[in-house]
Scaffold this active site. Structure first.
Site, short mmCIF file in Angstrom:
data_model
loop_
_atom_site.label_atom_id
_atom_site.label_comp_id
_atom_site.label_asym_id
_atom_site.label_seq_id
_atom_site.Cartn_x
_atom_site.Cartn_y
_atom_site.Cartn_z
N LYS A 274 0.77 -1.07 -0.84
CA LYS A 274 -0.26 0.35 -0.02
C LYS A 274 1.12 1.58 -0.23
O LYS A 274 0.72 2.49 -0.46
CB LYS A 274 -0.86 0.28 1.64
CG LYS A 274 -1.92 -1.51 1.16
CD LYS A 274 -2.37 -1.49 2.51
CE LYS A 274 -1.67 -1.62 3.51
NZ LYS A 274 -1.55 -3.24 3.54
N ASN B 295 0.97 -0.15 14.28
CA ASN B 295 -0.11 -1.85 13.56
C ASN B 295 0.96 -1.53 12.22
O ASN B 295 1.48 -3.36 11.96
CB ASN B 295 -0.64 -2.96 13.66
CG ASN B 295 -1.78 -1.70 13.80
OD1 ASN B 295 -1.79 -0.89 13.11
ND2 ASN B 295 -2.82 -2.53 13.73
N GLN C 148 -3.49 -2.56 7.19
CA GLN C 148 -4.08 -4.11 6.97
C GLN C 148 -4.66 -4.52 5.73
O GLN C 148 -4.28 -3.59 4.91
CB GLN C 148 -4.70 -4.33 8.25
CG GLN C 148 -3.91 -3.95 9.79
CD GLN C 148 -3.62 -2.41 10.25
OE1 GLN C 148 -4.73 -2.01 10.04
NE2 GLN C 148 -2.60 -2.05 11.03
N THR D 9 -7.30 -7.82 13.23
CA THR D 9 -6.88 -6.61 14.22
C THR D 9 -8.46 -5.69 14.28
O THR D 9 -8.98 -6.70 14.26
CB THR D 9 -5.86 -5.23 13.08
OG1 THR D 9 -5.89 -4.76 13.68
CG2 THR D 9 -6.53 -5.01 11.92
N VAL E 69 6.65 -3.60 -10.41
CA VAL E 69 7.36 -4.94 -10.46
C VAL E 69 9.10 -4.61 -9.70
O VAL E 69 9.82 -5.36 -10.32
CB VAL E 69 7.45 -5.31 -11.83
CG1 VAL E 69 6.46 -5.71 -12.85
CG2 VAL E 69 7.74 -3.39 -12.71
#
Ligand code: GDP
Ligand code: IMO
Ligand code: MG
Length: 421
Positions: free
Chosen positions: A16, A38, A221, A236, A409
């Site tokens: 992300k 986290n 997450q 979570t 990539v």
């Protein structure tokens, strides 16, 4: 204007951070909507890797507005360290704003996290031990302290009241550990948090939208770790799904535009809980080594396995994903054959549904596909990708009904392929 959302469709660590940083030039505002320290969001440019935990991944674009939304939980100690690391890199953070309604993680939240995990023994969640669960528990229990409270005169008194509750809870686990040193550090760190502008982010975000500014909401997450839809209790404590962007930023569902769902070309999971396609053999080890699959927050080795389509289809459904993004396609290079799990076999029955029971014995049903051996980390265009990878991509598109728009990539910002229409 609509608000676009970018979120992980697996068990987190889908890439992300890299993709948000890549997409930031197309937006005016980047806003984190849930989770806290986290998370570990990595991004790389000019040969340097950066890892962010609480701060949105648009921070390296100084002209953009970055917002930490009300749905995020903030540990002032981690925040201070993150700010100091960014300042050392001469990062301009004058447009970083924090929601007054974001909750604070106290040192005793971390101690409670550790005590709760220790008490669970073999059935522990595998938490990052950052105090996330206890902080969200105080939020829903209506006991929490928020960023806006830092500017009130009775903050210390309210802190004491919450501390007393935590200490009596900690006693139920055994002798409460020392917290005074951490407490001192925590109070010292508050000045850094206070030095940033605290805002009513729900007003700000809706004003930006009304003023035609584009916003990208950054999830943390992944859907399979969502408190409602993940493999409970191995999840979570926040809503990692698209709806979490509404509650974590104060935007109406009708304001959601594109929903970008990020998928790693294979699967990884850190911590405990079901992982039907996990590879406990040399192939799993190879994926871990090639993909450098070690946690960005805890350094723990990530569990690795083949792509899980039942889980992916479920995530696409829950989030209303409009575009898929594949990361780490390069890590799958070098296999003659690759596998994709299309169904689960549970008690002799074949299904593509996620079972309620996290202890269900699942045997993955695989489709084998041709692999590719080309080094694709330098590829600049979709057309030049190996045919076998394009077949893999098409197969996932067919199964999910959603197109891939971006293929990553390499960890580097520049090595990202946008697929033309
Ligand atoms: P996040 O939590 O979703 O932001 O993901 P993490 O940063 O925890 O983990 C993703 C890891 O993969 C990081 O080390 C990234 O630098 C790396 N990464 C991201 N995209 C790619 C990619 O396309 N190829 C490779 N080889 N690594 C990638
Ligand atoms: P990003 O944003 C991967 C996992 C933990 C544990 C469970 C609960 O980097 O993708 P918690 O500390 O939240 O109580 O842990 O969730 N977990 C993550 N796994 N990536 C993450 O974030 C994670 N954040 C939490 O390993 O299994
Ligand atoms: Mg991560």
């Amino acid at each position: 204007m609509k608000l676009d959302v970018l979120l992980g469709l697996q068990w987190g660590d889908e890439g992300k951070g890299k993709v948000v940083d890549f997409l930031t030039p197309h937006y005016d505002v980047i806003a984190r909507f849930q989770g806290g320290p986290n998370a570990g969001h990595s991004l790389e440019f000019n040969g340097v890797k950066h890892v962010l935990h609480i701060i949105p991944s648009g921070i390296f674009h100084p002209e953009k507005i970055n917002i930490i939304g009300n749905g995020v939980v903030i540990d002032p100690i981690v925040f201070k360290k993150e700010i100091e690391a960014l300042k050392a890199k001469k990062t301009d953070m004058k447009h970083l704003y924090i929601s007054r309604k974001a909750h604070l993680i106290l040192p005793t939240h971390r101690l409670l996290d550790a005590a709760s995990e220790a008490s669970k023994g073999k059935s522990k969640i595998g938490s990052t031990l950052k105090g996330i669960g206890p902080a969200y528990r105080d939020k829903t229990g209506r006991n929490g302290l928020r960023v806006g409270d830092l500017f009130t005169s009775d903050f210390r008194t309210r802190y004491r009241e919450l501390l007393d509750q935590h200490l009596s809870l900690l006693k139920s686990y055994g002798d409460p550990p020392d917290y005074q040193k951490e407490e001192e550090e925590w109070f010292e760190s508050l000045s850094v948090l206070r030095s940033f502008t605290a805002i009513d982010s729900e007003y700000a975000i809706n004003q930006y939208l009304a003023g035609n500014k584009s916003i990208l909401a950054e999830g943390a997450q992944g859907t399979m770790l969502d408190i409602d839809f993940g493999s409970y209790p191995f999840v979570t404590s926040s809503n990692t799904v698209c709806a979490g962007a509404c509650t974590g930023l104060g935007v109406a569902p009708s304001r959601i535009g594109e929903v970008f769902g990020i998928v790693k070309a294979y699967c990884t999971r850190v911590g405990s809980g079901p992982f039907p396609t996990e590879l406990l053999d040399a192939t799993g080890e190879l994926l871990r080594e090639r993909g450098s699959e070690y946690g960005a927050t805890t350094g723990r080795p990530r569990r690795c396995g083949w792509l899980d389509l039942p889980a992916l289809k479920y995530s696409v459904m829950i989030n209303g994903v409009t575009s898929l993004i594949m990361t780490k396609a390069d890590v799958l290079s070098g296999f003659d054959r690759i596998k994709v799990c299309t169904h689960y076999k549970i008690n002799g029955e074949v299904t593509d549904r996620i079972p309620f029971d996290v202890n269900a014995e699942i045997t993955p049903v695989y489709k084998e596909m041709k692999g590719w051996r080309d080094d694709i980390s330098c590829n600049a265009s979709y057309d030049s990708l190996p045919a076998a990878l394009k077949d893999y991509i098409s197969f996932i598109e067919q199964e999910t009904g959603v197109p891939f728009k971006i293929i990553s990539v390499s960890p580097d910002r520049e090595k990202t392929i946008i697929r033309s229409e």
